[in-house]
Structures are given as structure tokens and as C-alpha cells.
Design a protein around this motif. Structure first.
Motif, PDB file in Angstrom:
ATOM      1  N   GLU A 224      -6.200  -2.078   8.049  1.00 50.49           N
ATOM      2  CA  GLU A 224      -5.144  -3.344   8.563  1.00 50.49           C
ATOM      3  C   GLU A 224      -5.824  -4.265   9.154  1.00 50.49           C
ATOM      4  O   GLU A 224      -5.184  -5.440   9.079  1.00 50.49           O
ATOM      5  N   ASP A 225      -6.824  -4.176   9.823  1.00 50.07           N
ATOM      6  CA  ASP A 225      -7.505  -5.382  10.559  1.00 50.07           C
ATOM      7  C   ASP A 225      -8.204  -6.306   9.437  1.00 50.07           C
ATOM      8  O   ASP A 225      -7.977  -7.407   9.505  1.00 50.07           O
ATOM      9  N   ARG A 226      -8.815  -5.478   8.577  1.00 51.71           N
ATOM     10  CA  ARG A 226      -9.630  -6.285   7.722  1.00 51.71           C
ATOM     11  C   ARG A 226      -9.250  -6.702   6.308  1.00 51.71           C
ATOM     12  O   ARG A 226      -9.536  -7.331   5.170  1.00 51.71           O
ATOM     13  N   PHE A 227      -7.861  -5.948   5.881  1.00 52.48           N
ATOM     14  CA  PHE A 227      -7.160  -5.897   4.655  1.00 52.48           C
ATOM     15  C   PHE A 227      -8.225  -5.267   3.586  1.00 52.48           C
ATOM     16  O   PHE A 227      -8.332  -5.932   2.584  1.00 52.48           O
ATOM     17  N   VAL A 228      -8.956  -4.387   3.933  1.00 53.89           N
ATOM     18  CA  VAL A 228     -10.011  -3.630   2.850  1.00 53.89           C
ATOM     19  C   VAL A 228      -9.548  -2.264   2.631  1.00 53.89           C
ATOM     20  O   VAL A 228      -8.914  -1.528   3.494  1.00 53.89           O
ATOM     21  N   ILE A 229      -9.155  -2.070   1.324  1.00 51.33           N
ATOM     22  CA  ILE A 229      -8.979  -0.599   0.535  1.00 51.33           C
ATOM     23  C   ILE A 229     -10.318   0.032   0.471  1.00 51.33           C
ATOM     24  O   ILE A 229     -11.095  -0.485  -0.114  1.00 51.33           O
ATOM     25  N   THR A 230     -10.435   1.090   1.150  1.00 50.71           N
ATOM     26  CA  THR A 230     -11.580   1.959   0.952  1.00 50.71           C
ATOM     27  C   THR A 230     -11.293   3.135  -0.053  1.00 50.71           C
ATOM     28  O   THR A 230     -10.402   3.588  -0.126  1.00 50.71           O
TER      29      THR A 230
ATOM     30  N   MET B 128       0.923  -1.006  -0.106  1.00 50.26           N
ATOM     31  CA  MET B 128      -0.056  -0.017  -0.151  1.00 50.26           C
ATOM     32  C   MET B 128       0.885   1.173  -0.022  1.00 50.26           C
ATOM     33  O   MET B 128       0.481   2.331  -0.531  1.00 50.26           O
ATOM     34  N   ALA B 129       2.052   1.111   0.527  1.00 49.09           N
ATOM     35  CA  ALA B 129       2.924   2.311   0.756  1.00 49.09           C
ATOM     36  C   ALA B 129       3.634   2.624  -0.759  1.00 49.09           C
ATOM     37  O   ALA B 129       3.829   3.779  -0.957  1.00 49.09           O
ATOM     38  N   GLY B 130       3.838   1.576  -1.214  1.00 54.97           N
ATOM     39  CA  GLY B 130       4.903   1.731  -2.688  1.00 54.97           C
ATOM     40  C   GLY B 130       4.528   1.217  -3.979  1.00 54.97           C
ATOM     41  O   GLY B 130       5.029   1.370  -5.069  1.00 54.97           O
ATOM     42  N   HIS B 131       3.111   0.509  -4.150  1.00 54.44           N
ATOM     43  CA  HIS B 131       2.829  -0.329  -5.243  1.00 54.44           C
ATOM     44  C   HIS B 131       1.252  -0.096  -5.639  1.00 54.44           C
ATOM     45  O   HIS B 131       0.840  -0.811  -6.506  1.00 54.44           O
ATOM     46  N   ARG B 132       0.597   0.887  -5.059  1.00 51.65           N
ATOM     47  CA  ARG B 132      -0.674   1.228  -5.126  1.00 51.65           C
ATOM     48  C   ARG B 132      -0.707   1.484  -6.832  1.00 51.65           C
ATOM     49  O   ARG B 132      -1.953   0.946  -7.375  1.00 51.65           O
ATOM     50  N   HIS B 133       0.154   1.925  -7.461  1.00 49.76           N
ATOM     51  CA  HIS B 133      -0.023   2.214  -9.026  1.00 49.76           C
ATOM     52  C   HIS B 133      -0.373   0.881  -9.855  1.00 49.76           C
ATOM     53  O   HIS B 133      -0.620   0.724 -11.022  1.00 49.76           O
ATOM     54  N   VAL B 134       0.264  -0.214  -9.216  1.00 50.58           N
ATOM     55  CA  VAL B 134       0.185  -1.678  -9.778  1.00 50.58           C
ATOM     56  C   VAL B 134      -1.266  -1.951 -10.120  1.00 50.58           C
ATOM     57  O   VAL B 134      -1.661  -2.511 -11.093  1.00 50.58           O
ATOM     58  N   PHE B 135      -2.241  -1.570  -8.990  1.00 52.34           N
ATOM     59  CA  PHE B 135      -3.759  -2.101  -9.284  1.00 52.34           C
ATOM     60  C   PHE B 135      -4.404  -0.823  -9.221  1.00 52.34           C
ATOM     61  O   PHE B 135      -5.937  -0.866  -9.131  1.00 52.34           O
ATOM     62  N   GLY B 136      -4.019   0.389  -9.559  1.00 53.83           N
ATOM     63  CA  GLY B 136      -4.811   1.446  -9.852  1.00 53.83           C
ATOM     64  C   GLY B 136      -5.359   2.174  -8.677  1.00 53.83           C
ATOM     65  O   GLY B 136      -6.721   2.584  -8.843  1.00 53.83           O
ATOM     66  N   VAL B 137      -5.019   1.988  -7.408  1.00 55.03           N
ATOM     67  CA  VAL B 137      -5.654   2.900  -6.429  1.00 55.03           C
ATOM     68  C   VAL B 137      -4.925   4.017  -6.169  1.00 55.03           C
ATOM     69  O   VAL B 137      -3.594   4.339  -6.034  1.00 55.03           O
ATOM     70  N   GLY B 138      -5.634   4.897  -6.040  1.00 55.06           N
ATOM     71  CA  GLY B 138      -4.793   6.518  -5.627  1.00 55.06           C
ATOM     72  C   GLY B 138      -4.586   6.638  -4.385  1.00 55.06           C
ATOM     73  O   GLY B 138      -4.850   5.900  -3.281  1.00 55.06           O
ATOM     74  N   GLY B 139      -3.707   7.557  -3.947  1.00 55.45           N
ATOM     75  CA  GLY B 139      -2.813   7.986  -2.619  1.00 55.45           C
ATOM     76  C   GLY B 139      -4.090   8.196  -1.735  1.00 55.45           C
ATOM     77  O   GLY B 139      -3.828   8.045  -0.397  1.00 55.45           O
TER      78      GLY B 139
END
Length: 316
Positions: free
Chosen positions: A208-214, A191-202
Motif C-alpha cells: 500500500e505504500d508503494r502501490f506495487v502488486i507482488t 485489489m479487493a474486488g476487481h483483480r479479475h479485470v487485470f488478471g491478478v490472482g488472489g
């Protein structure tokens, strides 16, 4: 195709072809940005966009292999399926290798990436090629050392497929799903360095508990956002219920899954995913991948124009 397999033995990176069924062929290319010419890369990118154009609105994806950046393809493993009758690309899987640090050592996480299939050939039995074959071959090339894999999705069918294919997958509703410390460290670095790989913005958050990107669909992947009703469902209802409970589809949430491709996962893939009539083709492809790994050190040693680390740090 036998000639292509023989030629692949002397290649540093995978470039394998095989039959993917009665009407289809497949080509698996490891890090093509490192060895393809500019013309070949342009043709490959055009093939990926051609498949995407029949799946999503033109120009709707701007990240990863669609960004026209050679560096992305230098870190990608691409599988393309072609219709044998006209050689048209009809499906692809684009995986990305992400570098992280675990236990003081560099590691790679293979991001399962983007899979697209032409609507005309869906339900044609291509999932075993698109979802597992590349990981299986890379495991062989790594001398069966377990590989980290990641997946970002809001589709219940994909959440279930990943959970049932790979080992030690978190999160999920399946038996044995628990967050391990190494997974937490890996997720933080992804999440700190590779968001661009899957198209998620900053601006997207990460639980961190559920591993969910909001609010995940803000970094070039906007066209992939779905409602829960539109997202393909898994045959096992527990994955559908898990996604409905954990993800806010109106906001645009994703789950970040982390797991391992290991011997157990490989055997599960062979038993449950590969069609019986494809076993011979998969075996021949696997033998080619293993021979490539065994033969390359010998071929490189007798190539006097190639440096060989500390043993031959100069060119003769």
C-alpha cells in the motif's frame, strides 16, 4: 462515416467511427455487451483474439474480454483499429469500468486495460487513438467532470505515458507524485474486488505504500510477464530507473497507478498526443459525443415506450 456519426446521436452508448490516419480507421464502442447482439459480440471478440494471436501465443490470455463472458464486455470500452485496405483489425484497447465507493458515493474507475498492436503496424502513429481518445470522449460525456483512471503494468514506457498524460498520478518518479487518501481507498477496493479485470490472482500481494502488486502474474495474464530487459523503455530514463528499482521482474511485480482524467489532462492530450492533421477528425468526433449527450434526454422523453425514472415510471 458522417452517417455513422449522425446515427450515433440517438444511441445511449458511444459507438463512433473515425479515420485514424491515412491507412487506418477506428471504432470506439462503449459497453458493447449491453447493446450488441450475440452475433456482433462474437465477431468483436474474434477480432480481439485475432489481434492478440499476432502478438502473443494463441490462447495465452484467459481474463477480461478474452474470457468469452458477456458481462465483461458490458463493462468495457473497446477501441479497435482496422487497416482500411482489407478491413482487418490490427490493434485494440480494452478498458474496463470498475465500481467503487468514495466519500459515501458510488464512483467508477476507468481501468486503462489492455493494448495490443499487430507488430506489422507498430510505429505507425496509432498511440493517440489507442491511449487517450476514449478517455477524452468519456470526459466530454461526463460534462467535464473528472474521471478516475487506473493502470496496472510493469512496462516503463507505459508507466511514463500514464504519468505524463493524466493528472495526480501515483505512484511514479515524476514531479508532484504523492499518495492521496482517496487513491489509497480506491486502490484497496480495486485489489479487493476487481483483480479479475487485470488478471491478478488472489494470492498476489499489495504494498500500500508503494502501490506495487507482488507476484502479479497468476490470474490469467501470465503471458504478459516480461523481464526488465524485454520491457519497452520510456524516452525519459527516470521511469526506467523507477521500474528497475521498485519492481521485482523475476517474481513478476506490477505497479498500480491511479490518476484523473480532467480538463488539464485533456488539454495536455490534445496538445502533445493528437497529430495536427487529426485535429479536425477529433473535433468532429467530440462534437458527436457532446450532441449525443445533449440529444438523448429529448429523444427519450418523446419515446413513449421508454421509462423515464420518477418522471415516467411506467410505459404508456
Amino acid at each position: 462515416m458522417l452517417g455513422a456519426w449522425v446515427r450515433s446521436i440517438g444511441q445511449r452508448h458511444l459507438d463512433l467511427r473515425l479515420r485514424a490516419g491515412r491507412d487506418f480507421d477506428a471504432r470506439i464502442m462503449e459497453r458493447p455487451g449491453r447493446w450488441m447482439s450475440a452475433t456482433e459480440l462474437a465477431a468483436l471478440s474474434a477480432q480481439l483474439r485475432e489481434v492478440a494471436s499476432r502478438t502473443l501465443p494463441a490462447g495465452s490470455l484467459t481474463y477480461g474480454v478474452f474470457s468469452a463472458d458477456r458481462t465483461h464486455l458490458a463493462q468495457s470500452v473497446i477501441t479497435v483499429v482496422y487497416r482500411r485496405s482489407d478491413r482487418k483489425p490490427v490493434a485494440f484497447n480494452a478498458m474496463a469500468a470498475m465500481g467503487i465507493q468514495l466519500n459515501g458515493r458510488p464512483e467508477e474507475v476507468l481501468h486503462l486495460g489492455l493494448v495490443m498492436v499487430d507488430p506489422e503496424v507498430r510505429s505507425k502513429g496509432l498511440s493517440w487513438v489507442l491511449y487517450g481518445l476514449s478517455c477524452f470522449l468519456l470526459l466530454l460525456r461526463a460534462q467535464m467532470r473528472p474521471l478516475w483512471v487506473s493502470n496496472v503494468t510493469q512496462v516503463p514506457a507505459i508507466v511514463g505515458m500514464v504519468a505524463e498524460t493524466f493528472s495526480q498520478v501515483y505512484p511514479g518518479p515524476h514531479e508532484g507524485a504523492r499518495r492521496r487518501f482517496a487513491q489509497l481507498l480506491a486502490a484497496r477496493q480495486i485489489m479487493a474486488g476487481h483483480r479479475h479485470v487485470f488478471g491478478v490472482g488472489g494470492e498476489a500481494g499489495f504494498d500500500e505504500d508503494r502501490f506495487v502488486i507482488t507476484n502479479a502474474y497468476t490470474g490469467g495474464s501470465d503471458a504478459l510477464k516480461k523481464t526488465f530487459d524485454a520491457a519497452p523503455k520510456h524516452r525519459n530514463a527516470i521511469y526506467n530507473e523507477f521500474c528497475a528499482r521498485e519492481l521485482d521482474y523475476a517474481r513478476g511485480d506490477d505497479v498500480l497507478q491511479l490518476g484523473r482524467m480532467d480538463l488539464e489532462a485533456a488539454m495536455r492530450y490534445l496538445r502533445h498526443s493528437v497529430p495536427r492533421d487529426a485535429w479536425a477528425r477529433v473535433l468532429l468526433t467530440a462534437v458527436s459525443a457532446v450532441l449525443q449527450r445533449l440529444a438523448l434526454p429529448v429523444l427519450h422523453w418523446f419515446d413513449s415506450d421508454r421509462e423515464w425514472g420518477m418522471l415516467r415510471p411506467w410505459k404508456w
